[in-house]
Design a protein around this motif. Structure first.
Motif, PDB file in Angstrom:
ATOM      1  N   ALA A  45       0.946  -1.085   0.117  1.00 17.11           N
ATOM      2  CA  ALA A  45       0.040  -0.086  -0.043  1.00 17.11           C
ATOM      3  C   ALA A  45       0.881   1.347   0.115  1.00 17.11           C
ATOM      4  CB  ALA A  45      -0.968   0.059   1.346  1.00 17.11           C
ATOM      5  N   GLY A  46       2.213   1.336   0.917  1.00 22.38           N
ATOM      6  CA  GLY A  46       3.108   2.576   0.573  1.00 22.38           C
ATOM      7  C   GLY A  46       3.520   2.481  -0.706  1.00 22.38           C
ATOM      8  N   TYR A  47       3.831   1.672  -1.410  1.00 17.20           N
ATOM      9  CA  TYR A  47       4.332   1.716  -2.698  1.00 17.20           C
ATOM     10  C   TYR A  47       3.356   2.284  -3.683  1.00 17.20           C
ATOM     11  CZ  TYR A  47       5.451   0.313  -7.502  1.00 17.20           C
ATOM     12  OH  TYR A  47       5.622   0.259  -8.738  1.00 17.20           O
ATOM     13  N   MET A  48       2.048   1.744  -3.553  1.00 17.81           N
ATOM     14  CA  MET A  48       0.971   2.244  -4.506  1.00 17.81           C
ATOM     15  C   MET A  48       0.444   3.701  -4.032  1.00 17.81           C
ATOM     16  SD  MET A  48      -1.447  -1.135  -4.432  1.00 17.81           S
ATOM     17  CE  MET A  48      -0.778  -2.623  -4.888  1.00 17.81           C
ATOM     18  N   ALA A  49       0.618   3.967  -2.988  1.00 18.49           N
ATOM     19  CA  ALA A  49      -0.028   5.529  -2.493  1.00 18.49           C
ATOM     20  C   ALA A  49       0.249   6.865  -3.557  1.00 18.49           C
ATOM     21  CB  ALA A  49       0.257   5.773  -1.064  1.00 18.49           C
TER      22      ALA A  49
ATOM     23  N   ALA B  57      -4.494  -2.228  -2.784  1.00 18.65           N
ATOM     24  CA  ALA B  57      -4.716  -1.153  -3.903  1.00 18.65           C
ATOM     25  C   ALA B  57      -6.118  -0.085  -3.146  1.00 18.65           C
ATOM     26  CB  ALA B  57      -4.889  -1.718  -5.256  1.00 18.65           C
ATOM     27  N   ASP B  58      -6.888  -1.159  -2.413  1.00 16.37           N
ATOM     28  CA  ASP B  58      -7.942  -0.400  -1.798  1.00 16.37           C
ATOM     29  C   ASP B  58      -7.265   0.519  -0.621  1.00 16.37           C
ATOM     30  OD1 ASP B  58      -9.869  -1.830  -3.356  1.00 16.37           O
ATOM     31  OD2 ASP B  58     -10.068  -3.378  -1.648  1.00 16.37           O
TER      32      ASP B  58
ATOM     33  N   GLY C 295      -6.117   3.656  -2.176  1.00 15.80           N
ATOM     34  CA  GLY C 295      -7.088   4.400  -2.973  1.00 15.80           C
ATOM     35  C   GLY C 295      -7.173   4.125  -4.446  1.00 15.80           C
ATOM     36  N   ILE C 296      -6.876   3.102  -5.096  1.00 13.78           N
ATOM     37  CA  ILE C 296      -6.832   2.733  -6.636  1.00 13.78           C
ATOM     38  C   ILE C 296      -7.836   1.580  -6.811  1.00 13.78           C
ATOM     39  CG2 ILE C 296      -5.331   2.058  -8.419  1.00 13.78           C
ATOM     40  CD1 ILE C 296      -2.863   2.603  -6.859  1.00 13.78           C
ATOM     41  N   PRO C 297      -8.854   2.129  -7.648  1.00 17.06           N
ATOM     42  CA  PRO C 297      -9.553   1.030  -8.005  1.00 17.06           C
ATOM     43  C   PRO C 297      -8.967  -0.151  -8.551  1.00 17.06           C
ATOM     44  CG  PRO C 297     -10.362   3.116  -9.007  1.00 17.06           C
ATOM     45  CD  PRO C 297      -9.160   3.379  -8.520  1.00 17.06           C
ATOM     46  N   SER C 298      -9.394  -1.482  -8.513  1.00 20.29           N
ATOM     47  CA  SER C 298      -8.725  -2.640  -8.685  1.00 20.29           C
ATOM     48  C   SER C 298      -9.532  -3.864  -9.030  1.00 20.29           C
ATOM     49  CB  SER C 298      -7.845  -3.102  -7.502  1.00 20.29           C
ATOM     50  OG  SER C 298      -8.332  -3.559  -6.347  1.00 20.29           O
ATOM     51  N   SER C 299      -8.768  -4.824  -9.858  1.00 16.86           N
ATOM     52  CA  SER C 299      -9.637  -5.953 -10.034  1.00 16.86           C
ATOM     53  C   SER C 299      -8.397  -7.149 -10.207  1.00 16.86           C
ATOM     54  CB  SER C 299     -10.348  -6.049 -11.449  1.00 16.86           C
ATOM     55  OG  SER C 299      -9.393  -5.653 -12.495  1.00 16.86           O
TER      56      SER C 299
END
Length: 421
Positions: free
Chosen positions: A341-345, A375-376, A379-383
């Protein structure tokens, strides 16, 4: 039956129950059995840090080679083939030479416990000692103080930016991690220090003072800026106007500054332009231009990056701002040892969607469901997708002109380069 390097490497993996076990006793034992090749190397530049080690090494190598010098280089991990880790006088080690080298080290080790990285590092040092070159470039594998590469007396050390990563092995604070990185400092040997948080710099400066290490610190002794489409480097000896580095992103400007500072310290400043122009480092904001995935992507752009911690995510987000606008879709696979999550933020404000995949063949991969959960949180929409190819197909079916970034792990990047590019 002809034995290949992969067969020997598989045997070496079984010599120690742990992948990572940070002590130097086993390395010293094997190097002694091999006749101490670490004492017979061409002058060594030893590089530690959290992010930017490989890119900085690539630029220093390009700069030295631009002056006509030859360079050994040791880097890790590899992306597609183990041979990438060992470059002899500018050329990747060949299969027959690698197999012979690994078998020689295996025999000298005589079945004693030793980690895969330790024995392969000894193999690299043995190859370097036997092959003529002008310089040896060593990238630390993990940390510094107890890393298997930390058995040399270098001509120069470099510490790239230190940030939180590998906390289980290096410590849970920036100061503790910086102390491990600063373990490569040697009495009287100059060190180039890249941009650092105050907490990390304080530790590096303290150890340097105790060892009598002359430091060249970013922001104190040298400065680097991007001006009018070029790079400006300045230190106490003067100003240099250079082309922008071939590698993309503001973080590469910092890495370029460390490389130029290193070339200055080595008396090879005339190679600075070549360092900017000729450096190549795969899976660092690399545009994929051929292969099955590119063919399947059609009009979409396909990019690859192996960064995997929060600082790398921030650098990647900044690098993306330098590209023309396109809808950004992430295809992301990560290890369960990383702060996903820290990477994606930092990427969240730019990403339209994230397709979560697992990393094929990696026991420590996050599942797609776990990556989606990260990802959630970011805050990134994901699948989820069963594979990178499936994710690319789904993205291009909905948005043919997308920019697709495959990211989150060097292991995933290596798989893409090996299988699809």
């Amino acid at each position: 039956m002809i034995v290949g390097s992969d067969t020997v490497l598989d045997r070496l993996m079984a010599l120690h129950p742990k992948v990572i076990d940070l002590v130097l006793d086993r390395v010293h034992r094997l190097l002694a059995a091999l006749g101490h090749p670490e004492t017979r190397l061409p002058p060594v530049i030893h590089i530690a840090g959290t992010n930017g080690k490989g890119s900085t090494l690539a630029m220093i190598r390009a700069g030295l080679e631009g002056t006509g010098a030859t360079c050994h280089a040791y880097t890790s991990p590899h992306l597609a083939r183990f041979h990438e880790r060992i470059r002899l006088a500018g050329t990747l080690i060949g299969e027959a030479a690698l197999t012979d080298l690994l078998e020689e080290c295996e025999a000298a080790n005589d079945g004693a416990p030793i980690t895969y990285f330790e024995i392969t590092t000894c193999a690299a040092l043995l190859a370097f000692a036997r092959t003529q070159a002008d310089w040896t470039l060593l990238e630390v594998g993990l940390g510094g103080r107890l890393d298997a590469t930390n058995v040399v007396v270098p001509r120069l050390t470099v510490i790239t930016p230190v940030s939180m990563d590998h906390e289980a092995y290096l410590g849970d604070t920036l100061a503790k991690i910086a102390a491990e990185k600063a373990g490569i400092l040697k009495p009287g040997v100059p060190c180039i220090v890249g941009p650092q948080a105050d907490e990390a710099l304080e530790v590096i400066e303290y150890r340097a003072a105790r060892l009598g290490v002359p430091l060249q610190v970013h922001g104190q002794h040298w400065h680097v800026t991007e001006e009018n489409g070029g790079l400006v480097f300045q230190d106490e000896t003067g100003l240099m106007d250079l082309p922008m580095p071939r590698l993309i992103g503001r973080h590469q400007v910092q890495n370029a500054g460390m490389a130029v500072a290193a070339l200055r310290a080595l008396g090879r400043a005339e190679g600075a332009a070549a360092a900017m122009r000729d450096a190549h480092w795969p899976a660092r904001m690399q545009r994929l231009k051929c292969g099955p995935l590119v063919d399947a992507a059609g009009a979409a752009e396909l990019w690859l990056d192996g960064g995997h911690n929060p600082a790398a995510g921030a650098a990647l987000a900044e690098a993306l701002t330098r590209l023309p606008d396109r809808p950004l879709h992430l295809v992301c696979g990560m290890l369960n040892t990383k702060d996903a999550a820290g990477y994606m933020a930092p990427l969240a404000p730019r990403a339209v969607h994230l397709h979560a995949v697992s990393i094929p063949g990696e026991a420590n991969t996050l599942t797609p469901a776990q990556t989606r959960a990260a990802a959630d949180r970011a805050g990134i929409p994901s699948s989820e997708a069963a594979s990178v190819a499936e994710a690319v197909a789904a993205i291009t079916a909905r948005e043919p002109g997308a920019r697709i970034l495959i990211c989150g792990s060097l292991y995933l990047a290596g798989r893409i380069l090996r299988d699809h590019a």
